[in-house]
Design a protein around this motif. Structure first.
Motif, PDB file in Angstrom:
ATOM      1  N   LEU A   1     -40.266  57.035 -74.804  1.00 45.02           N
ATOM      2  CA  LEU A   1     -38.973  56.268 -74.219  1.00 45.02           C
ATOM      3  C   LEU A   1     -38.989  54.940 -75.044  1.00 45.02           C
ATOM      4  O   LEU A   1     -37.846  54.475 -75.292  1.00 45.02           O
ATOM      5  N   ALA A   2     -39.846  54.103 -75.174  1.00 47.47           N
ATOM      6  CA  ALA A   2     -39.802  52.984 -75.834  1.00 47.47           C
ATOM      7  C   ALA A   2     -39.212  52.723 -77.391  1.00 47.47           C
ATOM      8  O   ALA A   2     -38.775  51.680 -77.751  1.00 47.47           O
ATOM      9  N   TYR A   3     -39.249  54.041 -77.981  1.00 47.41           N
ATOM     10  CA  TYR A   3     -38.527  54.036 -79.117  1.00 47.41           C
ATOM     11  C   TYR A   3     -37.185  53.471 -79.211  1.00 47.41           C
ATOM     12  O   TYR A   3     -36.511  53.068 -80.159  1.00 47.41           O
ATOM     13  N   LEU A   4     -36.380  54.064 -77.987  1.00 49.71           N
ATOM     14  CA  LEU A   4     -35.287  53.774 -77.845  1.00 49.71           C
ATOM     15  C   LEU A   4     -34.691  52.160 -77.791  1.00 49.71           C
ATOM     16  O   LEU A   4     -33.702  51.913 -77.724  1.00 49.71           O
ATOM     17  N   GLU A   5     -35.927  51.379 -77.673  1.00 51.11           N
ATOM     18  CA  GLU A   5     -35.571  49.988 -77.558  1.00 51.11           C
ATOM     19  C   GLU A   5     -35.882  49.168 -78.761  1.00 51.11           C
ATOM     20  O   GLU A   5     -36.089  48.090 -78.938  1.00 51.11           O
ATOM     21  N   VAL A   6     -36.650  49.992 -79.676  1.00 51.83           N
ATOM     22  CA  VAL A   6     -36.961  49.338 -81.010  1.00 51.83           C
ATOM     23  C   VAL A   6     -35.856  48.917 -81.747  1.00 51.83           C
ATOM     24  O   VAL A   6     -35.088  49.894 -82.003  1.00 51.83           O
ATOM     25  N   PRO A   7     -35.530  48.044 -82.024  1.00 48.92           N
ATOM     26  CA  PRO A   7     -34.136  47.475 -82.733  1.00 48.92           C
ATOM     27  C   PRO A   7     -34.377  48.049 -84.253  1.00 48.92           C
ATOM     28  O   PRO A   7     -35.183  48.387 -84.921  1.00 48.92           O
ATOM     29  N   GLY A   8     -33.004  48.318 -84.621  1.00 45.34           N
ATOM     30  CA  GLY A   8     -32.547  48.775 -86.062  1.00 45.34           C
ATOM     31  C   GLY A   8     -32.857  47.725 -86.976  1.00 45.34           C
ATOM     32  O   GLY A   8     -32.884  46.481 -86.900  1.00 45.34           O
TER      33      GLY A   8
ATOM     34  N   LEU B   1     -39.803  52.665 -67.481  1.00 48.61           N
ATOM     35  CA  LEU B   1     -40.567  51.684 -68.346  1.00 48.61           C
ATOM     36  C   LEU B   1     -40.969  50.352 -67.694  1.00 48.61           C
ATOM     37  O   LEU B   1     -42.258  49.832 -68.404  1.00 48.61           O
TER      38      LEU B   1
ATOM     39  N   THR C   1     -31.467  51.410 -90.862  1.00 49.13           N
ATOM     40  CA  THR C   1     -32.389  52.485 -90.148  1.00 49.13           C
ATOM     41  C   THR C   1     -32.375  52.532 -88.690  1.00 49.13           C
ATOM     42  O   THR C   1     -32.590  51.126 -88.001  1.00 49.13           O
ATOM     43  N   VAL C   2     -32.604  53.371 -87.911  1.00 47.45           N
ATOM     44  CA  VAL C   2     -32.733  53.183 -86.638  1.00 47.45           C
ATOM     45  C   VAL C   2     -34.027  54.016 -86.022  1.00 47.45           C
ATOM     46  O   VAL C   2     -34.130  55.109 -86.629  1.00 47.45           O
TER      47      VAL C   2
END
Lengths: 572, 167
Positions: free
Chosen positions: B142-149, A570, A371-372
């Motif tokens: 944008l912060a979603y792209l930094e949430v780890p899988g 950010l 999941t990503v």
């Protein structure tokens, strides 16, 4: 899946298409409660109040009886506290759990598929299966009662459906009650987790004990160090309470936006990821339908499902504490296909496979997932790029090869916890060949008590020798299985036209809205008059079709643009 | 039984696996990295054409069609001379690509005659609106792209089936 198996599943062509009378009654109770959520529990009256009371009454004689009766009274009198909503949610979960057990039992019986039993917790005192006679506190005091209760529930449900003919009310009532008790005592731990004082015997550890085997959950739920997590979950419960009281029709922008900060905080805690992903998807739907009051149609059952699920996961101790791997396994993994789940900010690639253990033991059905997180503007085949550091798994999907795995953790639920470092790509094996060779006889995994929801039923099958009907269904010797061509993911090459032209199919049998359907994962079909295999995972290493490759170049650009913007904006 | 079509009210009421939010269409994000229909507005973030580290926050309210455009530091956009600036027009154009003209016009409650541009059909006047809220929603996006899988299963995602996008 053979014609005779499909016929058994669909119930010999009777009108109710594979369901039983008691099952319909259970769903009617569920629908009554779900309808009450449309206008909110703050103003239930007449029919809606009766529906809530009826849900509670269905649990007479079970460990949940007192709490549900109290909750129903609170709803009718208009003084609803948190614990009342939790009790009602648990009632709905237990009832739906019973429906799940009956459905899966029916499917397993039809397919002749053997399923592992949910392992009892070792060293548990309540081994006599008498959960239903215990008090709520008694039922909740041990994870074992949840587990042991589940076993008779299963067999009763199995007995109820395996007859194949119309079951009389009493017999089916028994199976539903049995299932409800099994699920009910499992969730009973959750109910009391919120209200029994004293962290040491907190029911939270029961749910933990039953599902994850986590021993540190009570400490985590009550310990000072975990205070922020407790606060977060409290915030989730307050928001869910507000939703239930307001009702879907009353939802406006402010109520939806109130979830934003909660979700953001949840996303920062790995053990709460499931709740974060669930709430994020749910809130986005409410937002998209805002103001809900004037929406033409409402996904009533779905939103009740999501709300109930969120109430469950937001109880202290249900999610905290990592799931404990049951075993580590080694052997050959034959991929049957990949099921893709997606909402605006998450995508899950769930691979279904048969594991042939290296020690020569019985082969078993497993799932493994990646999941990503993503955003809505990243879609289509670019989604695979987000999970590109699982190269071995993606290569096996794209090149249609089997995998060799060594010491990979396997959860009790039949989920392999994927680790690229413990796997390598092996010999070619396309999904249809894998299914023909290995699917029959593989042992299916037990379903964890808290995951017994019909929506989770996704059983891999091989279907051959069918005629495609005019509406795209598969006609297998007169028994007709609906094919869900709307669920073909945009990140793969499989299209409705290819499924229509197919002669063999590996897919997942699912149940929704009272109907069994087949969700294709891979087909043997005609491409430019040549026979070819096309599967949902074919583009895991990038699209092979020039048109899709172009679209992907555009979308991959999206990822880099957003990364650039994130880098610049950010951290300021 | 009433409407049994795939999008019919009956099917919606009694199914669990639905895609309630229609998938958006992929688009080029360089000029307008963020667009959303939320909080009663079409709102988003438009990159400045001249300064790579500056962005404009633009929004149009549903119903009134009153608009606003300012930098993320709340300085008003210099292009607002009693009419929507180029940032607002870019926002509308990209929103139509992303959501389709029907969804955008339904949300803004605007009639778009056959062959007309949506941006030309909006009335409304300049009305200050909070840029900070939109900007922080963009940062959160944008912060979603930094949430780890994760490779632990998320059974809840079974409620969210992927569906085909138009290719």
């Amino acid at each position: 899946m053979l014609a005779v198996q499909l016929a058994a599943l669909l119930g010999g062509g009777t009108e109710d298409a594979g369901t039983d009378a008691g099952h319909e009654e259970a769903l009617a109770l569920l629908d009554g409660f779900d309808d009450a959520l449309v206008d909110g529990l703050a103003r239930v009256s007449g029919e809606r109040a009766d529906a809530v009371t009826a849900l509670a009454a269905a649990f007479a004689g079970t460990p949940l009886a007192d709490r549900l009766a109290e909750a129903a009274d609170a709803v009718v009198s208009g003084s609803i506290a948190q614990e009342h909503l939790t009790a009602l949610a648990c009632g709905r979960i237990a009832l739906y759990g019973a429906v799940h057990d009956a459905l899966l039992g029916r499917l397993d019986t039809a397919l002749g598929r053997e399923r592992a039993e949910w392992p009892p917790t070792p060293g548990d005192p309540a081994a006599d299966g008498s959960a239903s006679s215990g008090s709520v506190a008694g039922g909740a005091a041990s994870g074992g009662s949840a587990v042991d209760g589940a076993v008779p529930g299963d067999s009763a449900a199995g007995g109820g459906v395996s007859g194949g003919s119309a079951t009389d009310g009493a017999a089916f009532g028994g199976s539903v009650a049995g299932g409800a008790v099994s699920a009910g005592s499992a969730v009973g731990g959750v109910v009391s987790g919120g209200s029994v004082p004293g962290g040491a015997v907190s029911g939270g550890s029961v749910a933990g004990g039953a599902v994850f085997g986590g021993s540190g959950t009570a400490a985590e739920a009550g310990g000072a160090g975990a205070q922020p997590v407790g606060n977060m979950l409290g915030g989730v419960r307050s928001w869910l309470r507000e939703l239930a009281i307001t009702g879907w029709r009353g939802v406006g922008h402010d109520l939806v936006s109130a979830a934003d900060q909660i979700i953001e905080a949840l996303l920062g805690v790995p053990s709460l990821r499931r709740l974060a992903v669930l709430l994020d998807g749910f809130a986005a739907e409410l937002r998209a339908c805002c103001p809900v009051g004037s929406a033409e149609r409402l996904p009533v059952r779905r939103w009740a499902d999501l709300w109930t699920r969120a109430v469950l996961l937001s109880q202290d101790g249900v999610l905290t504490g990592e799931p404990r791997p049951a075993v580590t396994v080694s052997g050959r993994l034959l991929v049957l296909g990949v099921d893709v789940h997606e909402h605006g900010t998450a995508v899950q690639f769930q691979v279904h496979a048969v594991l042939e253990p290296a020690d020569g033991g019985r082969s078993r059905l497993v799932r493994t997932s990646v999941t990503v997180a993503k955003v809505d503007t990243i879609a289509g085949s670019a989604l695979w790029k987000l999970s590109q550091h699982h190269k071995v798994l993606l290569a096996a999907l794209a090149e249609r090869r089997s995998l060799e795995i060594t010491d990979m953790p396997l959860l009790d639920s039949g989920d392999l916890v994927w680790d690229d470092d413990r796997a390598f790509v092996s010999k070619p094996a396309d999904p249809l060949a894998a299914a023909r060779l290995c699917l029959s006889g593989a042992l299916a995994p037990a379903v964890p008590p808290l995951d017994r929801v019909p929506v989770r039923i996704a059983e891999p099958v091989l279907v051959e020798g069918y005629k495609v009907t005019r509406d795209g269904s598969f006609d297998l010797g007169g028994a007709v299985l609906a094919v869900d061509t709307e669920r073909l993911p945009g990140c793969g090459p499989l299209t409705p036209a290819l499924v229509r032209a197919s002669s063999a199919c590996v897919g997942l049998v699912r149940w929704d809205g009272g109907q069994w359907t087949l969700q294709p994962l891979a087909v043997q079909t005609k491409v430019k008059r040549e026979t070819a295999v096309v599967a949902t995972g074919d583009w895991a290493l990038g699209p092979t079709d020039p048109k899709a490759a172009k679209a992907e170049a555009r979308a991959a650009d999206a990822v880099s643009v957003l990364r650039e913007r994130a880098g610049r904006l950010l951290r300021r | 039984m009433t409407d049994r079509s795939p999008d019919g009210a009956t099917v919606w009421a009694r199914h669990s696996r639905l895609r309630v939010v229609p998938p958006v269409q992929p688009r080029k994000l360089a000029k307008v990295p963020f667009v959303e229909l939320a909080d009663g507005r079409l709102q988003g973030v438009v990159s400045s054409g001249s300064d790579i580290s500056r962005v404009y926050v633009s929004s149009i309210a549903a119903g009134t069609h009153n608009y606003n455009c300012s930098t993320n530091n709340n300085r008003p956009c210099g292009g607002l001379y009693g009419a929507p600036c180029k940032h607002l027009r870019a926002l509308v154009t990209e929103a139509v690509v992303q959501y389709g003209v029907d969804r955008v016009s339904r949300y803004l409650r605007v009639e778009v005659p056959e062959g007309a541009e949506l941006a030309d059909c909006l009335g409304g006047v300049h009305e200050p609106a909070p840029a900070a809220v939109v900007f922080s929603r963009f940062l959160r996006h944008l912060a979603y792209l930094e949430v780890p899988g994760t490779t632990l299963p998320i059974p809840e995602l079974h409620w969210f089936p992927a569906t085909g996008v138009v290719r």
